[in-house]
Design a protein around this motif. Structure first.
Motif, PDB file in Angstrom:
ATOM      1  N   SER A  30       0.873  -1.184   0.000  1.00 43.10           N
ATOM      2  CA  SER A  30       0.000   0.000   0.000  1.00 43.10           C
ATOM      3  C   SER A  30       0.901   1.221   0.000  1.00 43.10           C
ATOM      4  CB  SER A  30      -0.889   0.036   1.243  1.00 43.10           C
ATOM      5  OG  SER A  30      -1.799  -1.022   1.217  1.00 43.10           O
ATOM      6  N   PHE A  31       0.795   2.016  -1.043  1.00 40.07           N
ATOM      7  CA  PHE A  31       1.549   3.264  -1.139  1.00 40.07           C
ATOM      8  C   PHE A  31       0.593   4.398  -0.857  1.00 40.07           C
ATOM      9  CE2 PHE A  31       4.229   0.396  -3.377  1.00 40.07           C
ATOM     10  CZ  PHE A  31       5.513   0.883  -3.239  1.00 40.07           C
ATOM     11  N   TRP A  32       0.872   5.169   0.171  1.00 34.34           N
ATOM     12  CA  TRP A  32       0.082   6.351   0.488  1.00 34.34           C
ATOM     13  C   TRP A  32       0.882   7.552  -0.001  1.00 34.34           C
ATOM     14  CZ3 TRP A  32      -4.840   6.032   1.951  1.00 34.34           C
ATOM     15  CH2 TRP A  32      -5.285   4.798   2.417  1.00 34.34           C
ATOM     16  N   ASN A  33       0.446   8.127  -1.129  1.00 31.47           N
ATOM     17  CA  ASN A  33       1.139   9.239  -1.764  1.00 31.47           C
ATOM     18  C   ASN A  33       0.612  10.545  -1.191  1.00 31.47           C
ATOM     19  OD1 ASN A  33       2.553   7.410  -3.444  1.00 31.47           O
ATOM     20  ND2 ASN A  33       0.763   7.254  -4.747  1.00 31.47           N
ATOM     21  N   VAL A  34       1.492  11.283  -0.541  1.00 31.52           N
ATOM     22  CA  VAL A  34       1.125  12.516   0.151  1.00 31.52           C
ATOM     23  C   VAL A  34       1.388  13.692  -0.782  1.00 31.52           C
ATOM     24  CG1 VAL A  34       1.555  13.940   2.183  1.00 31.52           C
ATOM     25  CG2 VAL A  34       1.744  11.441   2.337  1.00 31.52           C
ATOM     26  N   THR A  35       0.311  14.376  -1.195  1.00 31.77           N
ATOM     27  CA  THR A  35       0.418  15.516  -2.095  1.00 31.77           C
ATOM     28  C   THR A  35      -0.114  16.767  -1.402  1.00 31.77           C
ATOM     29  OG1 THR A  35      -1.787  15.297  -3.078  1.00 31.77           O
ATOM     30  CG2 THR A  35      -0.017  13.946  -4.050  1.00 31.77           C
ATOM     31  N   ASP A  36      -0.010  17.901  -2.070  1.00 30.44           N
ATOM     32  CA  ASP A  36      -0.527  19.155  -1.515  1.00 30.44           C
ATOM     33  C   ASP A  36      -2.046  19.110  -1.325  1.00 30.44           C
ATOM     34  OD1 ASP A  36       2.049  20.188  -1.567  1.00 30.44           O
ATOM     35  OD2 ASP A  36       1.752  21.233  -3.465  1.00 30.44           O
ATOM     36  N   GLU A  37      -2.743  18.375  -2.174  1.00 27.89           N
ATOM     37  CA  GLU A  37      -4.203  18.336  -2.144  1.00 27.89           C
ATOM     38  C   GLU A  37      -4.756  17.328  -1.141  1.00 27.89           C
ATOM     39  OE1 GLU A  37      -2.502  17.923  -5.210  1.00 27.89           O
ATOM     40  OE2 GLU A  37      -2.554  20.103  -5.389  1.00 27.89           O
ATOM     41  N   ALA A  38      -4.122  16.154  -1.080  1.00 25.19           N
ATOM     42  CA  ALA A  38      -4.677  15.066  -0.263  1.00 25.19           C
ATOM     43  C   ALA A  38      -3.660  13.935  -0.164  1.00 25.19           C
ATOM     44  CB  ALA A  38      -5.975  14.543  -0.881  1.00 25.19           C
ATOM     45  N   VAL A  39      -4.049  12.893   0.553  1.00 28.05           N
ATOM     46  CA  VAL A  39      -3.270  11.660   0.634  1.00 28.05           C
ATOM     47  C   VAL A  39      -4.055  10.609  -0.144  1.00 28.05           C
ATOM     48  CG1 VAL A  39      -2.314   9.923   2.182  1.00 28.05           C
ATOM     49  CG2 VAL A  39      -2.385  12.321   2.892  1.00 28.05           C
ATOM     50  N   PHE A  40      -3.390   9.972  -1.113  1.00 32.97           N
ATOM     51  CA  PHE A  40      -4.036   8.990  -1.979  1.00 32.97           C
ATOM     52  C   PHE A  40      -3.388   7.625  -1.787  1.00 32.97           C
ATOM     53  CE2 PHE A  40      -4.491  13.051  -4.104  1.00 32.97           C
ATOM     54  CZ  PHE A  40      -5.819  13.043  -4.497  1.00 32.97           C
ATOM     55  N   GLN A  41      -4.206   6.579  -1.853  1.00 33.09           N
ATOM     56  CA  GLN A  41      -3.664   5.226  -1.769  1.00 33.09           C
ATOM     57  C   GLN A  41      -3.498   4.651  -3.162  1.00 33.09           C
ATOM     58  OE1 GLN A  41      -6.053   2.012  -0.234  1.00 33.09           O
ATOM     59  NE2 GLN A  41      -4.251   0.867   0.385  1.00 33.09           N
ATOM     60  N   GLU A  42      -2.324   4.112  -3.406  1.00 34.24           N
ATOM     61  CA  GLU A  42      -2.043   3.373  -4.634  1.00 34.24           C
ATOM     62  C   GLU A  42      -1.691   1.972  -4.182  1.00 34.24           C
ATOM     63  OE1 GLU A  42       1.879   3.258  -7.155  1.00 34.24           O
ATOM     64  OE2 GLU A  42       0.792   5.113  -7.540  1.00 34.24           O
TER      65      GLU A  42
END
Length: 124
Positions: A90-102
């Motif tokens: 599970s990759f939780w990609n932390v961006t300026d807008e939100a945290v997304f799971q890939e």
């Protein structure tokens, strides 16, 4: 949590993809039994851990992330969730807008970018 399990390891990755190159992400993840502590992750780096889901008990991890007077809390892994049960990374990609799971299976094949968790203003 190193539970008794015939399941393969599950890997969780919290990846700092914030646009500010000086942004340091606070990461605090834990389960009912294990507090993984507070970690600070710089841009283009990640905090990761692995575990074997317990065959008998529910395995669940939560994470709290914060930076620049913003925060978010979410369930990083839940064995009981049928969408996540057979994911191995599970990759939780932390961006300026939100945290997304890939999510990726054991062959590294990406399933989809799911479960956005938008930032909330302020600290806890």
């Amino acid at each position: 949590m190193a539970g008794l399990s015939f399941w393969p390891y599950h890997h969780v990755h919290i990846v700092n993809e914030l646009s500010d190159p000086k942004a340091v992400l606070l990461v605090h993840c834990k389960s009912k039994d294990d507090d993984l502590g507070v970690h600070y992750v710089t841009v283009d780096n990640e905090y990761t851990w692995r575990f074997k889901p317990d065959v008998i008990k529910e395995t669940m991890y939560w994470c709290y992330l914060a930076y620049n007077n913003r925060h978010v809390a979410f369930e990083a892994y839940n064995k009981a969730d049928p969408q996540r049960e057979y994911q191995f990374h599970s990759f939780w990609n932390v961006t300026d807008e939100a945290v997304f799971q890939e999510s990726r299976n054991e062959d590294g094949v990406t399933w989809e970018n799911i479960l956005p968790h938008p930032w909330k203003p302020g600290s806890r």
